[in-house]
Design a protein around this motif. Structure first.
Motif, PDB file in Angstrom:
ATOM      1  N   LYS A   1       8.168   5.906   5.776  1.00 49.12           N
ATOM      2  CA  LYS A   1       9.990   6.317   4.630  1.00 49.12           C
ATOM      3  C   LYS A   1      10.595   6.256   5.637  1.00 49.12           C
ATOM      4  CE  LYS A   1       7.863  10.257   3.402  1.00 49.12           C
ATOM      5  NZ  LYS A   1       7.989  11.511   1.921  1.00 49.12           N
TER       6      LYS A   1
ATOM      7  N   GLU B   1      -1.156  -6.471   6.124  1.00 55.89           N
ATOM      8  CA  GLU B   1      -2.031  -5.588   6.152  1.00 55.89           C
ATOM      9  C   GLU B   1      -2.921  -6.331   4.792  1.00 55.89           C
ATOM     10  OE1 GLU B   1      -3.174  -2.528   2.406  1.00 55.89           O
ATOM     11  OE2 GLU B   1      -1.271  -3.247   2.101  1.00 55.89           O
TER      12      GLU B   1
ATOM     13  N   GLU C   1       4.344   5.580   2.743  1.00 51.81           N
ATOM     14  CA  GLU C   1       4.880   6.994   2.883  1.00 51.81           C
ATOM     15  C   GLU C   1       4.890   7.276   4.437  1.00 51.81           C
ATOM     16  OE1 GLU C   1       5.251  10.956   1.578  1.00 51.81           O
ATOM     17  OE2 GLU C   1       5.069   8.850   0.427  1.00 51.81           O
ATOM     18  N   VAL C   2       4.510   6.248   4.714  1.00 53.49           N
ATOM     19  CA  VAL C   2       4.379   6.500   6.579  1.00 53.49           C
ATOM     20  C   VAL C   2       5.358   6.071   7.016  1.00 53.49           C
ATOM     21  CG1 VAL C   2       3.463   6.123   8.272  1.00 53.49           C
ATOM     22  CG2 VAL C   2       1.669   6.948   6.943  1.00 53.49           C
TER      23      VAL C   2
ATOM     24  N   TYR D   1       4.112  -5.644   6.506  1.00 50.77           N
ATOM     25  CA  TYR D   1       5.339  -4.777   6.358  1.00 50.77           C
ATOM     26  C   TYR D   1       6.364  -4.902   8.125  1.00 50.77           C
ATOM     27  CZ  TYR D   1       2.166  -2.688   2.839  1.00 50.77           C
ATOM     28  OH  TYR D   1       1.200  -2.566   2.486  1.00 50.77           O
TER      29      TYR D   1
ATOM     30  N   TYR E   1      -8.760   1.407   8.601  1.00 48.99           N
ATOM     31  CA  TYR E   1      -8.493   1.851   7.896  1.00 48.99           C
ATOM     32  C   TYR E   1      -8.965   3.328   6.676  1.00 48.99           C
ATOM     33  CZ  TYR E   1      -5.850   3.717   3.344  1.00 48.99           C
ATOM     34  OH  TYR E   1      -5.531   3.471   1.882  1.00 48.99           O
TER      35      TYR E   1
ATOM     36  N   ASN F   1       0.749  -1.197  -0.073  1.00 46.74           N
ATOM     37  CA  ASN F   1      -0.139  -0.054   0.103  1.00 46.74           C
ATOM     38  C   ASN F   1       1.074   1.747   0.120  1.00 46.74           C
ATOM     39  OD1 ASN F   1      -1.769   2.489   0.418  1.00 46.74           O
ATOM     40  ND2 ASN F   1      -3.146   0.840   2.078  1.00 46.74           N
ATOM     41  N   THR F   2       1.189   2.157  -0.680  1.00 40.89           N
ATOM     42  CA  THR F   2       1.657   3.242  -1.335  1.00 40.89           C
ATOM     43  C   THR F   2       0.998   4.424  -0.026  1.00 40.89           C
ATOM     44  OG1 THR F   2       0.516   4.459  -2.405  1.00 40.89           O
ATOM     45  CG2 THR F   2       1.745   3.151  -3.100  1.00 40.89           C
ATOM     46  N   GLU F   3       0.065   3.959   0.661  1.00 38.30           N
ATOM     47  CA  GLU F   3       0.208   5.064   1.885  1.00 38.30           C
ATOM     48  C   GLU F   3       0.871   4.308   3.239  1.00 38.30           C
ATOM     49  OE1 GLU F   3      -4.263   5.393   2.320  1.00 38.30           O
ATOM     50  OE2 GLU F   3      -4.585   6.680   0.710  1.00 38.30           O
ATOM     51  N   ILE F   4       1.168   3.352   2.516  1.00 44.11           N
ATOM     52  CA  ILE F   4       1.555   2.755   4.098  1.00 44.11           C
ATOM     53  C   ILE F   4       2.651   3.891   3.653  1.00 44.11           C
ATOM     54  CG2 ILE F   4       2.037   0.882   6.000  1.00 44.11           C
ATOM     55  CD1 ILE F   4      -0.616  -0.637   5.170  1.00 44.11           C
TER      56      ILE F   4
END
Length: 83
Positions: free
Chosen positions: A21, A60, A18-19, A48, A82, A13-16
């Motif tokens: 990083k 996830e 981003e958090v 993750y 979420y 998930n790209t949002e995760i």
């Protein structure tokens, strides 16, 4: 012996991403597998694994009509909604 066929690979998930990083982490892609000669499906979650500055595992899951809670923090045994 049970035989499985991977029918879908779940991407991170790209949002995760981003958090998390700013942390050191590893990702294991999830999979949706079909048990051959049946109509059963097995879902392996996207994992993750945060290794620094703390150790934390976030799982996830693919959301379906039965389960609507896609995240589980393994060490704390909490379900994260979420939005």
């Amino acid at each position: 012996m049970l035989e499985f066929k991977t029918i879908q690979t779940l991407k991170p998930n790209t949002e995760i991403l981003e958090v998390i990083k700013d942390y050191k982490y590893k990702i294991k892609n999830g999979k949706v597998k079909n048990l051959l000669h049946t109509n059963l499906q097995v879902i392996e979650p996207t994992e993750y694994l945060i290794t620094y500055p703390t150790t934390l595992t976030i799982l996830e899951y693919k959301v379906n009509e039965i389960s609507n809670k896609p995240f589980f923090i393994k060490e704390h045994n909490q379900i994260i909604m979420y939005f």
